[in-house]
Structures are given as structure tokens and as C-alpha cells.
Design a protein around this motif. Sequence first.
Motif, PDB file in Angstrom:
ATOM      1  N   VAL A 113       0.834  -1.202   0.000  1.00 38.08           N
ATOM      2  CA  VAL A 113       0.000   0.000   0.000  1.00 38.08           C
ATOM      3  C   VAL A 113       0.870   1.254   0.000  1.00 38.08           C
ATOM      4  CG1 VAL A 113      -1.690   1.338   1.317  1.00 38.08           C
ATOM      5  CG2 VAL A 113      -1.931  -1.144   1.135  1.00 38.08           C
ATOM      6  N   PHE A 117       0.669   3.855  -3.230  1.00 36.67           N
ATOM      7  CA  PHE A 117       0.069   5.173  -3.022  1.00 36.67           C
ATOM      8  C   PHE A 117       1.115   6.286  -2.996  1.00 36.67           C
ATOM      9  CE2 PHE A 117      -3.604   2.669  -1.873  1.00 36.67           C
ATOM     10  CZ  PHE A 117      -4.673   3.466  -2.254  1.00 36.67           C
ATOM     11  N   THR A 121       0.671   9.298  -5.659  1.00 42.10           N
ATOM     12  CA  THR A 121       0.258  10.610  -5.144  1.00 42.10           C
ATOM     13  C   THR A 121       1.376  11.647  -5.167  1.00 42.10           C
ATOM     14  OG1 THR A 121       0.697   9.826  -2.882  1.00 42.10           O
ATOM     15  CG2 THR A 121      -1.556   9.655  -3.687  1.00 42.10           C
ATOM     16  N   GLY A 254      -4.494   3.428   2.598  1.00 46.06           N
ATOM     17  CA  GLY A 254      -4.029   4.160   1.419  1.00 46.06           C
ATOM     18  C   GLY A 254      -4.386   5.630   1.503  1.00 46.06           C
ATOM     19  N   CYS A 255      -5.560   5.919   2.024  1.00 46.36           N
ATOM     20  CA  CYS A 255      -5.972   7.315   2.214  1.00 46.36           C
ATOM     21  C   CYS A 255      -5.043   8.004   3.207  1.00 46.36           C
ATOM     22  CB  CYS A 255      -7.414   7.366   2.712  1.00 46.36           C
ATOM     23  SG  CYS A 255      -8.039   9.029   3.028  1.00 46.36           S
ATOM     24  N   ALA A 258      -1.831   8.767   1.455  1.00 45.69           N
ATOM     25  CA  ALA A 258      -2.060   9.925   0.582  1.00 45.69           C
ATOM     26  C   ALA A 258      -2.069  11.211   1.398  1.00 45.69           C
ATOM     27  CB  ALA A 258      -3.385   9.764  -0.164  1.00 45.69           C
ATOM     28  N   SER A 412      -6.163  14.739   3.605  1.00 43.43           N
ATOM     29  CA  SER A 412      -6.036  14.198   2.249  1.00 43.43           C
ATOM     30  C   SER A 412      -7.203  14.642   1.378  1.00 43.43           C
ATOM     31  CB  SER A 412      -5.959  12.667   2.284  1.00 43.43           C
ATOM     32  OG  SER A 412      -7.188  12.101   2.701  1.00 43.43           O
ATOM     33  N   GLU A 488      -9.951  10.033  -3.266  1.00 47.62           N
ATOM     34  CA  GLU A 488     -10.109   9.750  -4.691  1.00 47.62           C
ATOM     35  C   GLU A 488     -11.284  10.537  -5.270  1.00 47.62           C
ATOM     36  OE1 GLU A 488      -8.445   5.791  -3.014  1.00 47.62           O
ATOM     37  OE2 GLU A 488      -9.735   7.411  -2.353  1.00 47.62           O
TER      38      GLU A 488
END
Length: 512
Positions: A113, A117, A121, A254-255, A258, A412, A488
Motif C-alpha cells: 500500500v 500510493f 500521489t 491508502g488514504c 495519501a 487528504s 479519490e
Amino acid sequence: MVASPNENSSRLSHDIEKHADSTSSAAPDAEISSSTSAIDASEKSKPLWLRILAKGGVEEGSIAPVPLAERKDTHVYHLFTMWFSGLLCLLPIVTGMVGTLSYGLSLRDASLVIIFFTLITTIPVAYMGTLGPKTGLRQMIQARYAFGLFAITVILLLNAASVAGFTVIAAIVGGQCLSAVSNSNLSWDVGIAITLVISLVLSFTGYKMLHFYEKWSWIPILISIIITVGCGGSKLKLQAETAPPEGQTILSFGCLVAGFVIPFAGIVSDFAVYITPDAPRRKTFGYVYVGMVVPSILLLVLGAAIGGAVPNVPSWSAAYEVNSVGGVLAEMLTPAKGFGKFIVVLLALSVVGNISLSMYSISLNIQMLFPWLLKVPRAVFTVITTAIIIPVSMKAANSFFNSLENFLGVISYWSAAFVAIMMVEFLVFRKGDYASYDPANWNNRKKLPSGIAALGAGLCSFALVIPSMAQIWYTGPIALKTGDIGFEFAFIISGILYVPFRMLEIKIQGRL
């Protein structure tokens, strides 16, 4: 058709020379406009202490466009060392630990991950960094060419809060390390204060000193990290058993990754405005991208490995309970005895480079928020910022990992929307033409967009962002099934909406 870099640089140089002496006259609203010429005219009226600081190398420049005559730095590689050193610290380590300690991912899954990412990003962040040398505009001043002179206030507040949040997290980790090396005789609060005061000295001096410090500071830090892994690395294989990951968990982590990377888009050009506009765009992008990606991935993964081993190593677990991340790092270095404590101190001070970058950008944000403070030296705001962040850091340290998770996840969302709008503005409406950022218009509300299109696109995207959020304090109905996909949606929806909104704005205002 997109203009070539050479054509853009030539046109931009002509525009800056043409408007160098007319920045003030271009702004008709005297209550808002503050000209570079007016500031220069008051040079002799500055107090003696300020003139002494200027002679000592303290940067006087503020948020006004950097004149072409001052953009002579040909060392583009400084962008690499700037970001490599700034991110080669404890901040990504503690962020990586969240993946295994809080999200319960295995080291393998967390690492995948992190790699995916981070690689994705960082692309828009590095791309936005190419505008700094070409325009001579600070990052949030560039944003005025999409958000206007008034609507940008919302972005400035969000950006300042985000950068300050990173500063708080870094300061807490530094304070924890100093506390751990003293066997808890030194409290976290005192360690936090020491870390921030040292960082204040560096950020106070400004752009040139920051670049000089970051050019060399990575060397002892890298050696310290290698020694730490060498001393405690044998226990990193003792990873806690984890259940197979769910898609929701993968996307939520992942968020968070980011949220660690994307917010740098709000400050990246601040450290490139003195670089010559003739610098190749690809080289600028490459140095920023690699400088961010390499330390981020390596240390995020290292943090995930440490977090995964903490539950299975009793001494690490006990140290974590007392001094959190700092305690674990100090415990990893116990085989080195006294020398190990010295390494812990160096690790604690590794965050100084990162914090000083953040405090530098915050001081610029304050000047943009309050235009009437333009005549107040930028360095003064670094002192004010430090005075505010010290007590905030002490308070946030009480619930460190919860604060970290909440912070990275939330920022994010707005950062993704901001990046999308800025890229669409540059690539679609300005057709990749750097010269379209006329430096004479930077503070002129009648020449800038209204900002309604940009702010509207960002706000409207949150109709889908909010139900797609997965935070400790709230999980939306979409996120319950998919995991956190808020950033996203923020990126995609705001970018799409900005096109028709901006077209309508241009039609109504009759200008770009």
C-alpha cells in the motif's frame, strides 16, 4: 497547443522585467494591494535590529513575486536534497507504524500500500513544484490565479492547519525521543519545546539557510537510521500475526498514506522560487519526485516493520507504553549503550529539518492571510508560529496515534481537491503556459479570477467525499462498504466540476 519550456521561460522573463516596477500600480484597491516598490522604499526606515538581521543572512523576502534578477540559483539538485533531507526523519516512520499497529495489516500488505500510493500521489505534487522556478510565485500565490484574492482565504486556512499539523506530529516524536534517552527524566513537554525552539532558529533565517542545512543534514541522519536498524533489525522479523486484509482496510490505509504525501502540494513551490526559470522542467520534476519518494517509501516501510514487531517484542512493547515511538527507537539502540543514546538524540533532531520547512511556509501563509502585515518581516511570524505550536503539540501528545490518524485522513480530502483544481487550471485553461501567471496581477483582485469556480468545485465534491470518509469519529455509508475513498472522489469530482465552473466564470468575467 502547449508552449515549449524555452518559449515559456522567454515570455515569462519579458513579463517580469516589464512589470517589475509596476506591481503596486497594477492593484487599484489600496486596502488590499501592497506593492514591492513600497516595501523597497521603506528600506531606510526599517529598525536597526532588522537591518542587522538582514546583513546576517536572514531572508527579508515575503510573498511578493521574486524578481527575475534574484532568481539566479542554478543548482536545481538543491530541490532533491531539500526534500530528501526534509523527509529523512522520524515523521514517515511513525506514519508507517500506523499501518501495522492501528490498521492491523501485515508488513507485506502495508508495504505494498505504501509503495503504490506514494508513487502515485507524489506525481501531482512534484508536477506542481515545476511552477516555482518558472513563475517565481510562492505556492499559495500561484493558487490565487485559480482561487482569486478572497476565496483563497479558505485554502490558506486549510493549508496552514495542515502544515501546522505535520509540525505538531514531528515535534511530538522528537520530544518522545529526547524523553526516552533521558530515561523519562525529561518530560515529553520539555522535549517538544526543545525540538521546536531549535527548529525556530533554522526557519527564522529563511530560504538560503534552509537549503544549505538540508544539503548536508541528511548524512548524519541516514547514518543514524542505518545504525538503528543494525542494532534492532534482528527483531523486525518477529512480526505479529494478522488476519487476511479486507479491501476496506487497504483503501483506508491508502488514504492515510495519501494524506502524508499530497499536502506537500500546498508548499512545494515555496522552496523553488529562487531557482533560475531556465531550469529544465523535467529535471525540476525529477529532483522533487525522487527527493520525496525515496525517503518516504523507505521510512514508511521501516515504520510498518517496527509497528508489526512491537507486540511480539516485550521490551519494545514496554518502551512503547512509556515513551511511544521514541521509546521503541531507544530500545532498539540499547545494544549500543551510551553511543546508542547519542544516536537517539540525532534521531530526535532529524525532525528539525522537516519542522523548519513547515514553519517557513506557515509564516508565508500568515502574510497572505493578512495583507496589511506585509511590512512585518516574515521571520517574526516564525516566532509567533512556534509560540502557538508548542502548547498545541503538548496537548496533542496525550492521544498521539488517534491525533495522527484523524489528521492525515482528513487533510487528504481537501488537498486532493486543491491539487486537481490547480492542475486543471494550469493544463486546461492556461494550456501549460507559465507566462500566463502574470506577476503584476498577484495582488490585484480585478485581474485575478473571482475564485467562485475553484471554491465551488472543491465544496461540491464533498457531496461524495463525506459519505466516502472512514475516520475514527465518522464512517460514511459508502465507506462502510468500500473503505475510505474520500480523497479519490475529492480529486476526481473537483477536477471534473472545475471545467464547466471555470468556463462559466471566464465567460462572465471576460478574462482568464
